[in-house]
Design a protein around this motif. Structure first.
Motif, PDB file in Angstrom:
ATOM      1  N   ARG A   1      -0.902   1.271 -12.981  1.00 42.06           N
ATOM      2  CA  ARG A   1      -0.224   1.869 -14.135  1.00 42.06           C
ATOM      3  C   ARG A   1      -0.998   1.591 -15.427  1.00 42.06           C
ATOM      4  NH1 ARG A   1       6.180   0.438 -13.580  1.00 42.06           N
ATOM      5  NH2 ARG A   1       6.253   1.617 -15.536  1.00 42.06           N
TER       6      ARG A   1
ATOM      7  N   GLU B   1      -2.600   5.359 -15.432  1.00 40.88           N
ATOM      8  CA  GLU B   1      -1.487   6.310 -15.331  1.00 40.88           C
ATOM      9  C   GLU B   1      -0.900   6.753 -16.667  1.00 40.88           C
ATOM     10  OE1 GLU B   1       1.378   5.163 -12.361  1.00 40.88           O
ATOM     11  OE2 GLU B   1      -0.170   4.147 -11.189  1.00 40.88           O
TER      12      GLU B   1
ATOM     13  N   TYR C   1      -3.264  12.773 -11.922  1.00 40.44           N
ATOM     14  CA  TYR C   1      -2.514  11.533 -12.134  1.00 40.44           C
ATOM     15  C   TYR C   1      -3.070  10.497 -11.156  1.00 40.44           C
ATOM     16  CZ  TYR C   1       1.472   8.487 -13.186  1.00 40.44           C
ATOM     17  OH  TYR C   1       2.267   7.440 -13.595  1.00 40.44           O
TER      18      TYR C   1
ATOM     19  N   ILE D   1      -4.225   7.104  -9.254  1.00 40.54           N
ATOM     20  CA  ILE D   1      -3.715   5.740  -9.104  1.00 40.54           C
ATOM     21  C   ILE D   1      -4.832   4.845  -8.563  1.00 40.54           C
ATOM     22  CG2 ILE D   1      -1.316   6.457  -8.801  1.00 40.54           C
ATOM     23  CD1 ILE D   1      -1.660   5.919  -5.764  1.00 40.54           C
TER      24      ILE D   1
ATOM     25  N   LEU E   1      -4.746   6.567  -0.093  1.00 42.08           N
ATOM     26  CA  LEU E   1      -4.001   5.946  -1.187  1.00 42.08           C
ATOM     27  C   LEU E   1      -2.776   5.199  -0.674  1.00 42.08           C
ATOM     28  CD1 LEU E   1      -3.992   8.870  -3.800  1.00 42.08           C
ATOM     29  CD2 LEU E   1      -5.597   6.946  -3.634  1.00 42.08           C
ATOM     30  N   CYS E   2      -2.467   4.065  -1.336  1.00 44.41           N
ATOM     31  CA  CYS E   2      -1.228   3.336  -1.102  1.00 44.41           C
ATOM     32  C   CYS E   2      -0.570   3.145  -2.453  1.00 44.41           C
ATOM     33  CB  CYS E   2      -1.512   1.972  -0.471  1.00 44.41           C
ATOM     34  SG  CYS E   2      -0.099   0.841  -0.569  1.00 44.41           S
ATOM     35  N   ARG E   3       0.703   3.516  -2.571  1.00 46.56           N
ATOM     36  CA  ARG E   3       1.401   3.396  -3.840  1.00 46.56           C
ATOM     37  C   ARG E   3       2.113   2.051  -3.977  1.00 46.56           C
ATOM     38  NH1 ARG E   3       1.300   4.018  -9.039  1.00 46.56           N
ATOM     39  NH2 ARG E   3       3.151   4.939 -10.005  1.00 46.56           N
TER      40      ARG E   3
ATOM     41  N   TYR F   1      -3.158  -2.809  -0.704  1.00 48.04           N
ATOM     42  CA  TYR F   1      -4.588  -2.709  -0.383  1.00 48.04           C
ATOM     43  C   TYR F   1      -5.175  -4.027   0.131  1.00 48.04           C
ATOM     44  CZ  TYR F   1      -4.842   1.802  -2.905  1.00 48.04           C
ATOM     45  OH  TYR F   1      -4.675   3.102  -3.320  1.00 48.04           O
TER      46      TYR F   1
END
Lengths: 723, 153
Positions: free
Chosen positions: A638, A642, A659, A661, B134-136, B140
């Motif tokens: 973030r 972001e 966007y 990440i 990707l991992c939100r 990781y």
């Protein structure tokens, strides 16, 4: 209707058939008690000795279900392997609050622990009667009464306890814990690692159609006309139009996707957003709806102007951000002609969602059932509640069950957002370099005007209540350090450009970014080491302990910032730290990190992060560690990357390119030290460690470069422009 | 309706698709009931839909079913069961390298491909190789620990 039992043993997704709607108020369709004061509402011991926990707290990958079972298992003396959990099913689980605000363990778990302690006392009394021995001589372990060995199942298995939760039922002594404090593995992980977990995105019911919603090019644009002939070539598609709500349903999911993409529609021109460029000015100049003095100690205004004091001021900015769930929001709705409605969803608040939807659609609450099914991580209220309303609208229109999964651009474009925050901070140092006075003024977009609660019903012209709250945005706006004169003023605007929602640690990350960055600005102005400056202002031993531990782990060398020694070949090296006493009442967390900044391209490389974390009693140290690591990585994301971009009509950052990440090659080494306090209540851990991350990073970048970043995200372009 | 024949996890399958351009992802999930590969973006940006096509890492959300005919697909379901997980999945379980787990299928399939070609990667190689996934939730570091554990096993 089919309740879904998500077994903690992870493998079993079973459907109990035959439950019907109706029944007495306060009783589930199954005859279960839903009274949040009753022990039986929360736990049931079967004839086979298996325990089922019933809770409105849902596990969206946080491990909270495992932690709650540990707390109950400890009190009941029944092995963890015999536990399973039913989560967030309005027909089966009592409502003891939705999931959010890190409340799963400290409220949900503590509540269920007390139910289990009440059950233990009752079981011991039953055993005492049967064994003709005083209850005080008996204990529960391994599912049996000791000594004697009769099973708990033989005492109560399959029967109701019919007891109110006794707030005075004694809890097991922490020194005797054998389950709480142990790193039990989460039972959902094996299914998740072999593709066998049923997510809401994988869930289906017989006769289900696939739906998609066609969103307008402007947030509140009106639908003028639809050309159904534009999708004539796609098989078995129906168009649903309810005022400006436009959707398609099809037997085949790919047909629904193509139809939604190719359907031609005319929309009114709508351009009433301020645009994300220059949003800071919009926030500062927006009409204020509510002004609150959050903290007012001493006389900050006078003290800031006192002669001789060294004064500083700075402005910090945190942008609108998205939950950006990896799996777009999804729901299945089944609206039956006989008047019952069932919604399957991964909403974090199934009970509230039922109240909300029932009222909005004029459905009696007892005719509506909302059932939680595991979904992609949501970190607050993402688009899941909206998707549920979309599915309901479509199912009601076509009289069949409908599954709606949002597309990527729906999720990024239409999920309710964590709001922007603008903070003006002023401070003064006394002659000894201590904080003499402090003032924080914050501006936060507000609602509900211009903020529809759920997008589908809004487009369909269905009246709704208030817009969504962004959560407790104003906490942690004051420094946790000693200062005689402190004032914190919060101005909530009358309006918001984008819908608001609670996004992990609402407000606290931005507030702590400002407060802990400015603390470093004061330390640098005083020429004092950042750790030393903080320690001088603290007397709480828990605060001091986490700061010293995080500093020790990173190998903190005391010196003022910025760093005079640059690393070689165009890279600057620095370290920074930040601390939070979460909500000024909960967890103590300190974070330190080392960064390299590439002076040629502005790239920030985070090399190592250390974190010392004190959340009172630790229930599951590995689950806790996973949450702390996730907080750190997600907040680095973030902070580095972001910002929701929007123009005058709509959000324009609608995929992972627009966007971005955090990615693997940006993941730093992380070391976490957990401080266990057996004698204290357990606190939540889903948010607190995120709060100091942005400030620690900004402080490290300042140490490396001598440049203070006061605006998130710290993109390369932003860094280059500043250095 | 046109039919497409290929192998999935070692088994011959024949599926109908009204559209030759339908991505493999939907054929796997809705036609064959294999839900392990997930829809994340439909743009090849996140890796949640990752499968192996003739052993190569492939984004199934961007792969038209017509291009799969006659080829071999491996999905996460082909890499063991919860009771008998593959070595890579077992390492993920031991490291508890998941939170929500929505990215996990793609991660494990991509890690499997890496370890098949490079049985003993460095941590940097693992980062590089998985960078498109990707991992939100922020797992990781755990995923890297799991990949390195699997490489040692």
């Amino acid at each position: 209707m089919e309740p879904i039992l998500l077994s903690r043993r992870g493998l079993l997704v079973s459907f109990a058939l035959g439950a019907t709607f109706g029944g007495r108020p306060g009783m589930a369709q199954t005859g279960r008690s839903l009274d949040a004061n009753e022990v039986d509402s929360f736990l049931a011991i079967g004839g086979d000795g298996a325990v089922t926990i019933y809770t409105s707290k849902v596990d969206v990958g946080t491990g909270v279900a495992t932690a709650i079972c540990q707390m109950a298992a400890e009190e009941l003396g029944i092995p963890m392997a015999r536990f399973s959990v039913v989560q967030g099913d309005t027909a089966l689980t009592p409502d003891h609050g939705g999931t959010g605000g890190s409340s799963g363990v400290p409220r949900g778990g503590v509540h269920i622990r007390q139910a289990a302690a009440t059950a233990r006392e009752a079981l011991l009394n039953m055993a005492a009667e049967r064994l003709k021995r005083p209850a005080a001589e008996l204990t529960l372990a391994d599912g049996r009464v000791q000594p004697g060995g009769i099973t708990e199942a033989s005492l109560i298995g399959g029967k109701r306890l019919a007891l109110k939760i006794d707030p005075k039922a004694p809890l097991k002594e922490p020194a005797e814990y054998t389950v709480v404090g142990k790193p039990f593995l989460r039972p959902d992980v094996p299914a998740k690692c072999t593709g066998r977990q049923t997510y809401i995105q994988d869930f289906s019911v017989p006769g289900m159609l696939h739906g998609r919603v066609v969103r307008p090019p402007g947030l509140q644009a009106k639908l003028l006309s639809v050309d159904e002939s534009s999708i004539r070539g796609i098989p078995d598609v129906r168009v649903v139009r309810i005022e400006s709500f436009l959707g398609v349903v099809a037997k085949d999911e790919w047909a629904a996707i193509r139809a939604a993409r190719e359907l031609k529609a005319q929309w009114s021109d709508w351009r009433e957003l301020p645009g994300s460029d220059g949003l800071e000015r919009f926030v500062r100049e927006g009409e204020v709806g509510r002004e609150q003095t959050i903290v007012n100690r001493g006389d900050a205004a006078s003290a800031l102007q006192a002669n001789g004091a060294k004064q500083l001021s700075a402005t910090y900015y945190w942008p609108f951000q998205s939950h950006a769930s990896l799996g777009p929001s999804c729901a299945v709705a089944d609206v039956r002609e006989e008047g019952t409605t069932t919604i399957w969803t991964s909403s974090q608040g199934p009970h509230n969602l039922r109240k909300f939807l029932a009222k909005m659609f004029g459905i009696p609450a007892e005719k509506m059932r909302v059932v939680f099914v595991q979904g992609a991580g949501s970190y607050g209220r993402n688009g899941n509640d909206d998707a549920a309303a979309d599915a309901l609208l479509l199912s009601r229109a076509v009289k069949q069950p409908v599954r709606v999964q949002w597309m990527r651009e729906d999720e990024h474009g239409w999920d309710p957002k964590g709001p922007a925050q603008l903070l003006d901070v002023k401070g003064a140092l006394d002659a000894e370099g201590r904080i003499a006075a402090w003032q924080t003024e914050m501006w936060i977009p507000g609602g509900p005007s211009g903020a529809p609660a759920l997008v589908g019903p809004e487009a369909a012209g269905i009246p709704q209540g208030r817009g969504q709250s962004a959560g407790q945005m104003t906490q942690n706006g004051d420094p946790p350090y000693r200062a005689e004169h402190v004032r914190v003023l919060a101005r909530t605007l009358k309006d918001t450009p984008l819908r608001l929602s609670n996004l992990r640690a609402p407000g606290k990350i931005g507030n702590v970014f400002a407060v802990e960055s400015f603390t470093d600005e004061l330390a640098a102005a005083a020429g004092i080491d950042a750790l030393e400056f903080r320690l001088r202002g603290l007397s709480d031993a828990r605060a001091i302990a986490v700061l010293q531990k995080a500093a020790e782990m990173i190998g903190w060398q005391k010196r003022p910032s910025p760093n005079r020694e640059k690393a070689g070949t165009g890279m600057w090296f620095g370290r920074g730290m930040a601390y939070v006493h979460y909500k000024q009442a909960e967890n103590h967390v300190a974070i330190a990190m080392e960064v390299m900044v590439d002076r040629a391209n502005g790239k920030i490389v985070v090399r190592r992060v250390t974190c010392a974390h004190d959340c009172g009693l630790i229930v599951n140290p590995d689950g806790l560690r996973n949450q702390v690591e996730g907080n750190i990585l997600q907040t680095l994301s973030r902070t580095l990357h972001e910002e929701v971009q929007f123009d005058q009509s709509r959000v324009t950052s609608v995929d992972w390119a627009g966007y971005p990440i955090l990615r693997f090659n940006e993941a730093p080494a992380i070391e976490v030290a957990l401080i266990d306090k057996l004698e204290l209540p357990p606190l939540g851990a889903g948010e607190a460690a995120s709060a100091p991350v942005a400030a620690a990073l900004g402080n490290a970048v300042f140490d490396a470069t001598g440049v203070r970043l006061r605006k998130v995200p710290f993109t390369r372009e932003h860094v280059l422009a500043e250095v | 309706m046109p039919q497409y024949k290929f192998r999935v996890n070692g088994r011959e399958v024949s599926v109908d698709s009204w559209d030759a351009e339908q991505p493999l992802l939907y054929v796997l999930r809705n036609g064959l009931g294999l839900h392990g590969a997930k829809f994340g973006c439909g743009l090849g940006q996140c890796g949640a839909c990752t499968v192996l096509l003739d052993g190569k890492v492939t984004r199934s959300c961007m792969t038209p079913v017509r291009t799969v005919a006659g080829r071999a697909v491996t999905t996460i379901e082909g890499l063991g069961t919860p009771e008998k997980p593959d070595a890579v999945a077992a390492a993920f379980i031991q490291e508890q390298a998941a939170q929500c787990g929505y990215c996990t299928s793609g991660m494990i399939v991509a890690a499997k491909a890496l370890l098949t070609g490079t049985p003993h990667p460095t941590r940097e190689q693992a980062k590089e190789s998985l960078d498109g996934n990707l991992c939100r939730c922020g797992t990781y570091t755990r995923i890297l620990n799991a990949v390195m554990r699997a490489a040692k096993a």
